[in-house]
Design a protein around this motif. Structure first.
Motif, PDB file in Angstrom:
ATOM      1  N   GLY A  56       0.789  -1.225   0.000  1.00 21.50           N
ATOM      2  CA  GLY A  56       0.000   0.000   0.000  1.00 21.50           C
ATOM      3  C   GLY A  56       0.818   1.271   0.000  1.00 21.50           C
ATOM      4  N   VAL A  57       1.963   1.287   0.698  1.00 21.47           N
ATOM      5  CA  VAL A  57       2.744   2.527   0.787  1.00 21.47           C
ATOM      6  C   VAL A  57       3.362   2.924  -0.550  1.00 21.47           C
ATOM      7  CG1 VAL A  57       3.278   2.307   3.240  1.00 21.47           C
ATOM      8  CG2 VAL A  57       4.783   1.240   1.572  1.00 21.47           C
ATOM      9  N   LYS A  58       3.298   2.027  -1.527  1.00 25.19           N
ATOM     10  CA  LYS A  58       3.774   2.380  -2.863  1.00 25.19           C
ATOM     11  C   LYS A  58       2.865   3.420  -3.509  1.00 25.19           C
ATOM     12  CE  LYS A  58       4.756   0.374  -7.425  1.00 25.19           C
ATOM     13  NZ  LYS A  58       4.831  -0.874  -8.225  1.00 25.19           N
ATOM     14  N   TYR A  59       1.607   3.463  -3.079  1.00 25.79           N
ATOM     15  CA  TYR A  59       0.605   4.287  -3.749  1.00 25.79           C
ATOM     16  C   TYR A  59       0.155   5.488  -2.938  1.00 25.79           C
ATOM     17  CZ  TYR A  59       0.306   0.040  -6.552  1.00 25.79           C
ATOM     18  OH  TYR A  59       0.608  -1.044  -7.340  1.00 25.79           O
ATOM     19  N   ILE A  60       0.741   5.708  -1.761  1.00 24.17           N
ATOM     20  CA  ILE A  60       0.358   6.847  -0.934  1.00 24.17           C
ATOM     21  C   ILE A  60       1.610   7.528  -0.398  1.00 24.17           C
ATOM     22  CG2 ILE A  60      -1.873   5.864  -0.256  1.00 24.17           C
ATOM     23  CD1 ILE A  60      -0.629   4.976   2.368  1.00 24.17           C
ATOM     24  N   SER A  61       1.419   8.723   0.172  1.00 20.46           N
ATOM     25  CA  SER A  61       2.543   9.430   0.789  1.00 20.46           C
ATOM     26  C   SER A  61       2.915   8.749   2.103  1.00 20.46           C
ATOM     27  CB  SER A  61       2.158  10.888   1.044  1.00 20.46           C
ATOM     28  OG  SER A  61       1.077  10.964   1.958  1.00 20.46           O
ATOM     29  N   SER A  62       4.161   8.916   2.514  1.00 19.04           N
ATOM     30  CA  SER A  62       4.618   8.285   3.758  1.00 19.04           C
ATOM     31  C   SER A  62       3.887   8.856   4.972  1.00 19.04           C
ATOM     32  CB  SER A  62       6.131   8.473   3.916  1.00 19.04           C
ATOM     33  OG  SER A  62       6.452   9.855   3.906  1.00 19.04           O
ATOM     34  N   GLY A  63       3.580  10.156   4.936  1.00 23.19           N
ATOM     35  CA  GLY A  63       2.843  10.773   6.032  1.00 23.19           C
ATOM     36  C   GLY A  63       1.449  10.198   6.171  1.00 23.19           C
ATOM     37  N   LEU A  64       0.786  10.002   5.042  1.00 26.36           N
ATOM     38  CA  LEU A  64      -0.545   9.400   5.069  1.00 26.36           C
ATOM     39  C   LEU A  64      -0.466   7.968   5.589  1.00 26.36           C
ATOM     40  CD1 LEU A  64      -3.537   9.520   4.447  1.00 26.36           C
ATOM     41  CD2 LEU A  64      -3.040   8.933   2.072  1.00 26.36           C
ATOM     42  N   GLY A  65       0.586   7.261   5.202  1.00 29.32           N
ATOM     43  CA  GLY A  65       0.777   5.897   5.690  1.00 29.32           C
ATOM     44  C   GLY A  65       0.922   5.859   7.204  1.00 29.32           C
ATOM     45  N   ALA A  66       1.627   6.851   7.765  1.00 31.05           N
ATOM     46  CA  ALA A  66       1.807   6.919   9.220  1.00 31.05           C
ATOM     47  C   ALA A  66       0.485   7.167   9.924  1.00 31.05           C
ATOM     48  CB  ALA A  66       2.807   8.018   9.568  1.00 31.05           C
ATOM     49  N   ILE A  67      -0.360   8.026   9.349  1.00 33.61           N
ATOM     50  CA  ILE A  67      -1.662   8.316   9.949  1.00 33.61           C
ATOM     51  C   ILE A  67      -2.544   7.072   9.927  1.00 33.61           C
ATOM     52  CG2 ILE A  67      -3.791   9.648   9.696  1.00 33.61           C
ATOM     53  CD1 ILE A  67      -2.058  11.931   8.573  1.00 33.61           C
ATOM     54  N   ILE A  68      -2.577   6.383   8.781  1.00 33.07           N
ATOM     55  CA  ILE A  68      -3.417   5.189   8.668  1.00 33.07           C
ATOM     56  C   ILE A  68      -2.932   4.104   9.626  1.00 33.07           C
ATOM     57  CG2 ILE A  68      -4.122   3.317   7.123  1.00 33.07           C
ATOM     58  CD1 ILE A  68      -4.081   5.323   4.835  1.00 33.07           C
ATOM     59  N   ALA A  69      -1.608   3.943   9.740  1.00 36.90           N
ATOM     60  CA  ALA A  69      -1.066   2.928  10.661  1.00 36.90           C
ATOM     61  C   ALA A  69      -1.479   3.207  12.098  1.00 36.90           C
ATOM     62  CB  ALA A  69       0.453   2.882  10.549  1.00 36.90           C
TER      63      ALA A  69
END
Length: 264
Positions: A56-69
């Motif tokens: 999934g992190v291939k398709y989103i920003s790293s910051g957004l990935g941190a929020i979702i996690a």
């Protein structure tokens, strides 16, 4: 490297090291229904959670990935309450405040939720947090029935076979020879730190702590990440990061305090 292939290689090496150690120690193999539990956990914890989050992190920003996690602990609370179990209100409030703190740290990525190009990555990342929550609760329930650390290695091996089979069947992988050295160094780090040391600590914590308290590592990760980014790469520590970190730590204190008070 494709995300799924990276996850598969990482899990294969980590699982191989785990299983080799326990075979050397002549640890008894799981029996009967224990294999069913191991298979379920391999799907929840590694094929779906780890595999989908890496993809999934291939398709989103790293910051957004941190929020979702950081949503992961909230799923733990939701599932626990849905099952009829009680959680201290102060602990729930602390988890929500901690999540708000993570959002403050990455406030400039909140708008990424509305980016149409990120929808697929958001879906994969959200699904990975749900499966990780179920996997965490199921691990805690079954951890006492057999050696959870040996099981962890078997889960990694089983999941790696499945994931690598998928990448091979879909033609989305790359040849081993084409993987550059810096990728292998990254894989080595993920295996040693992310797959071996971290999961040993996580299983130990699951056996000793309530699941909602164990899950708060998801709020500590972003704080550690931004501090290391500043220390190693010279990234700027902004006021938003300082405020968000403070809010997150306050929330974590509330969770910890509620757990200690409940034991009195």
């Amino acid at each position: 490297m494709p995300g799924l292939q990276l996850a598969g290689i990482r899990q294969f090496i980590g699982g191989f090291l785990y299983v080799s150690y326990f075979l050397y120690k002549k640890t008894p193999w799981p029996k009967g229904k224990q294999w069913k539990t191991i298979f379920i956990l391999s799907i929840l914890n590694f094929v779906l959670s780890n595999g989908l989050s890496t993809w999934g992190v291939k398709y989103i920003s790293s910051g957004l990935g941190a929020i979702i996690a950081a949503i992961f602990p909230l799923w733990i609370v939701f599932i626990t309450v849905f099952r009829g179990e009680k959680i201290a209100r102060l602990a729930v409030l602390g988890l929500i405040i901690s999540f708000a703190g993570v959002c403050v740290i990455f406030y400039n990525h909140l708008g990424d939720f509305l980016n149409p190009g990120f929808r697929f990555g958001i879906f994969l990342s959200l699904l990975s947090t749900v499966t990780w929550a179920f996997g965490t609760l199921y691990t805690r329930k079954k951890a006492a029935s057999f050696n959870p650390y040996f099981s962890l290695g078997l889960q990694m091996l089983l999941s790696s076979v499945f994931i690598l089979a998928v990448t091979e069947a879909t033609g989305t992988g790359v040849t081993i020879a084409s993987i550059p050295a810096n990728s292998w160094w990254a894989i080595a780090y993920l295996v040693i730190i992310g797959s071996i040391l971290t999961f040993i600590a996580f299983i130990y914590a699951l056996q000793k702590l309530p699941p909602e308290l164990t899950s708060i590592y998801a709020y500590i990760n972003p704080i550690v990440a931004v501090l290391l980014g500043s220390l190693i790469f010279g990234e700027t520590l902004t006021m938003a990061i300082a405020m968000g970190g403070g809010v997150t730590l306050c929330g974590l204190y509330m969770v910890n305090y509620s757990m200690r008070r409940a034991k009195l």
